[in-house]
Enzyme design. Structure first.
Site, PDB file in Angstrom:
ATOM      1  N   GLY A  20       1.023  -0.906   0.092  1.00  0.00           N
ATOM      2  CA  GLY A  20       0.278   0.107  -0.552  1.00  0.00           C
ATOM      3  C   GLY A  20       0.675   1.287   0.386  1.00  0.00           C
ATOM      4  O   GLY A  20       0.366   2.142  -0.488  1.00  0.00           O
ATOM      5  N   ARG A  24       7.385   2.142   1.029  1.00  0.00           N
ATOM      6  CA  ARG A  24       7.619   0.465   1.018  1.00  0.00           C
ATOM      7  C   ARG A  24       8.262   0.251   0.191  1.00  0.00           C
ATOM      8  O   ARG A  24       8.642  -0.727  -0.125  1.00  0.00           O
ATOM      9  CB  ARG A  24       6.718  -0.325   1.956  1.00  0.00           C
ATOM     10  N   ARG A  43       2.080  11.219  -8.893  1.00  0.00           N
ATOM     11  CA  ARG A  43       0.954  11.067  -7.059  1.00  0.00           C
ATOM     12  C   ARG A  43       2.193  10.593  -6.364  1.00  0.00           C
ATOM     13  O   ARG A  43       1.340   9.854  -5.457  1.00  0.00           O
ATOM     14  CB  ARG A  43      -0.616  10.449  -7.503  1.00  0.00           C
ATOM     15  N   ARG A  87       0.529  -8.466  -3.142  1.00  0.00           N
ATOM     16  CA  ARG A  87       0.152  -7.644  -2.263  1.00  0.00           C
ATOM     17  C   ARG A  87       0.991  -7.925  -1.230  1.00  0.00           C
ATOM     18  O   ARG A  87       1.364  -8.790  -0.627  1.00  0.00           O
ATOM     19  CB  ARG A  87      -1.572  -7.736  -2.440  1.00  0.00           C
ATOM     20  N   SER A  90      -0.031  -4.391   5.494  1.00  0.00           N
ATOM     21  CA  SER A  90       0.776  -4.456   6.964  1.00  0.00           C
ATOM     22  C   SER A  90      -1.566  -4.368   7.338  1.00  0.00           C
ATOM     23  O   SER A  90      -2.231  -4.719   6.322  1.00  0.00           O
ATOM     24  CB  SER A  90       0.963  -3.131   7.996  1.00  0.00           C
ATOM     25  N   ASP A 205      -0.725  -4.870  13.836  1.00  0.00           N
ATOM     26  CA  ASP A 205      -1.159  -3.320  15.354  1.00  0.00           C
ATOM     27  C   ASP A 205      -2.381  -5.286  16.006  1.00  0.00           C
ATOM     28  O   ASP A 205      -2.472  -6.097  14.676  1.00  0.00           O
ATOM     29  CB  ASP A 205      -2.889  -2.745  14.818  1.00  0.00           C
ATOM     30  N   ARG A 218       8.346  -3.273  12.373  1.00  0.00           N
ATOM     31  CA  ARG A 218       7.774  -3.587  11.170  1.00  0.00           C
ATOM     32  C   ARG A 218       8.757  -3.857  10.083  1.00  0.00           C
ATOM     33  O   ARG A 218       8.569  -4.558   9.392  1.00  0.00           O
ATOM     34  CB  ARG A 218       6.878  -2.079  11.205  1.00  0.00           C
TER      35      ARG A 218
HETATM   36  O1  LIG Z   1       0.596  -1.209   4.949  1.00  0.00           O
HETATM   37  P1  LIG Z   1      -0.533  -1.285   3.599  1.00  0.00           P
HETATM   38  O2  LIG Z   1      -0.251  -2.232   2.434  1.00  0.00           O
HETATM   39  O3  LIG Z   1      -1.274   0.172   3.504  1.00  0.00           O
HETATM   40  O4  LIG Z   1      -1.914  -1.465   4.311  1.00  0.00           O
HETATM   41  C1  LIG Z   1      -2.784  -2.027   5.777  1.00  0.00           C
HETATM   42  O5  LIG Z   1      -2.216  -0.818   6.035  1.00  0.00           O
HETATM   43  C2  LIG Z   1      -3.091   0.799   6.048  1.00  0.00           C
HETATM   44  C3  LIG Z   1      -3.720   0.838   6.562  1.00  0.00           C
HETATM   45  O6  LIG Z   1      -3.206   1.905   7.538  1.00  0.00           O
HETATM   46  C4  LIG Z   1      -4.641   0.209   4.629  1.00  0.00           C
HETATM   47  O7  LIG Z   1      -3.973   0.515   3.237  1.00  0.00           O
HETATM   48  C5  LIG Z   1      -4.424  -1.719   4.784  1.00  0.00           C
HETATM   49  O8  LIG Z   1      -4.430  -2.371   4.420  1.00  0.00           O
HETATM   50  O1  LIG Z   2      -6.022  -2.774   8.483  1.00  0.00           O
HETATM   51  C1  LIG Z   2      -5.310  -2.347   9.157  1.00  0.00           C
HETATM   52  C2  LIG Z   2      -3.984  -1.974   8.466  1.00  0.00           C
HETATM   53  C3  LIG Z   2      -2.843  -2.174   9.911  1.00  0.00           C
HETATM   54  N1  LIG Z   2      -3.495  -1.966  11.088  1.00  0.00           N
HETATM   55  C4  LIG Z   2      -5.457  -2.404  11.158  1.00  0.00           C
HETATM   56  O2  LIG Z   2      -5.483  -2.144  12.412  1.00  0.00           O
HETATM   57  N2  LIG Z   2      -6.175  -1.872   9.970  1.00  0.00           N
END
Ligand SMILES: O=P(O)(O)O[C@H]1O[C@H](CO)[C@@H](O)[C@H]1O
Ligand SMILES: O=c1cc[nH]c(=O)[nH]1
Length: 235
Positions: A20, A24, A43, A87, A90, A205, A218
């Protein structure tokens, strides 16, 4: 170039890792790929192509949420001939037996997104699932590297901040392991255009115990997820 990606024809590999976070994507390209060059800054959603173990691989940021990820998935497949997408994201774990930094492969994704109801005129609750061969390759790669990886369903949420008492408990009751925000759209669009897709996630999380990974933690465990994803994407 496509509407949202500034690459020329041929600049994007058929195999793509899709985090995302565009930073990264940059970190993955600089850390894991050889000879990586940036093909798009449109973008600030960076994309890079290099090689991994001699195979061309691209890394493209997708942004957060299904509207954004849908755009990149659609254009990668339909405008650039991408046929394999993993993909690397997180997630928030919603069962207590999954810890911070654990790695999860998403076998399928439930969602509260309305995209597929719109797609199927509200008549079908389509079940977005991972490509089996990619999933098997990822499981094999994780085992070979000694990286424990849970395989199970996730929930792809439209909203990051959900104020709905007991909602995660109910999802966990039905076997859902974790919450993220893109996989239902990725799996649906890949299926529609005959590409292979998989999501691999690192728990950032723990939504039961309210623990959160530090920036260093992380990065370290994102490495494990990326290594598994790279092994699988070139398989
Ligand atoms: O770490 P990425 O790939 O962005 O994925 C997670 O993190 C974001 C939210 O913090 C959302 O995109 C969720 O899917
Ligand atoms: O979508 C997400 C990504 C990381 N942690 C979350 O709690 N939600």
């Amino acid at each position: 170039m496509s509407t949202h990606i500034g690459a020329k024809p041929g600049e994007i590999a058929e195999r793509v890792l899709m985090p995302g976070d565009p930073l990264r994507a940059k970190w993955i390209a600089e850390t894991f790929l050889e000879g990586a060059t940036c093909y798009s800054t449109v973008r600030n959603m960076f994309g890079f192509t290099g090689t991994y173990q001699g195979v061309r691989v691209s890394v493209q940021g997708s942004g957060m949420g299904m509207p954004s990820a849908s755009i990149y998935t659609h254009e990668l497949i339909n405008e650039y001939g991408v046929n394999t997408l993993i993909r690397v994201g997180s997630c928030g774990a919603i069962t207590e037996d999954i810890g911070l930094r654990d790695v999860i492969a998403a076998i399928g994704a439930s969602t509260d997104s309305n995209m597929n109801r719109f797609r199927f005129d509200g008549l079908v609750d389509y079940a977005p699932v991972a490509d089996f061969a990619l999933l098997r390759s990822a499981v094999d790669a994780a085992e070979a590297r000694g990286i424990p990886m849970r395989v199970g369903p996730v929930f792809a949420a439209d909203a990051f901040y959900i104020e709905k008492e007991g909602f995660y408990d109910r999802l966990a009751d039905y076997g859902v392991l974790a919450v993220e925000m893109e996989t239902a759209a990725l799996y649906t669009i890949a299926a529609r255009y005959r590409a292979r897709a998989l999501t691999i996630l690192t728990v950032s999380d723990q939504l039961r115990t309210l623990q959160h990974a530090s920036a260093d933690e992380r990065q370290q465990t994102f490495s494990q997820m990326v290594e598994v994803a790279l092994d699988a994407v070139i398989s």
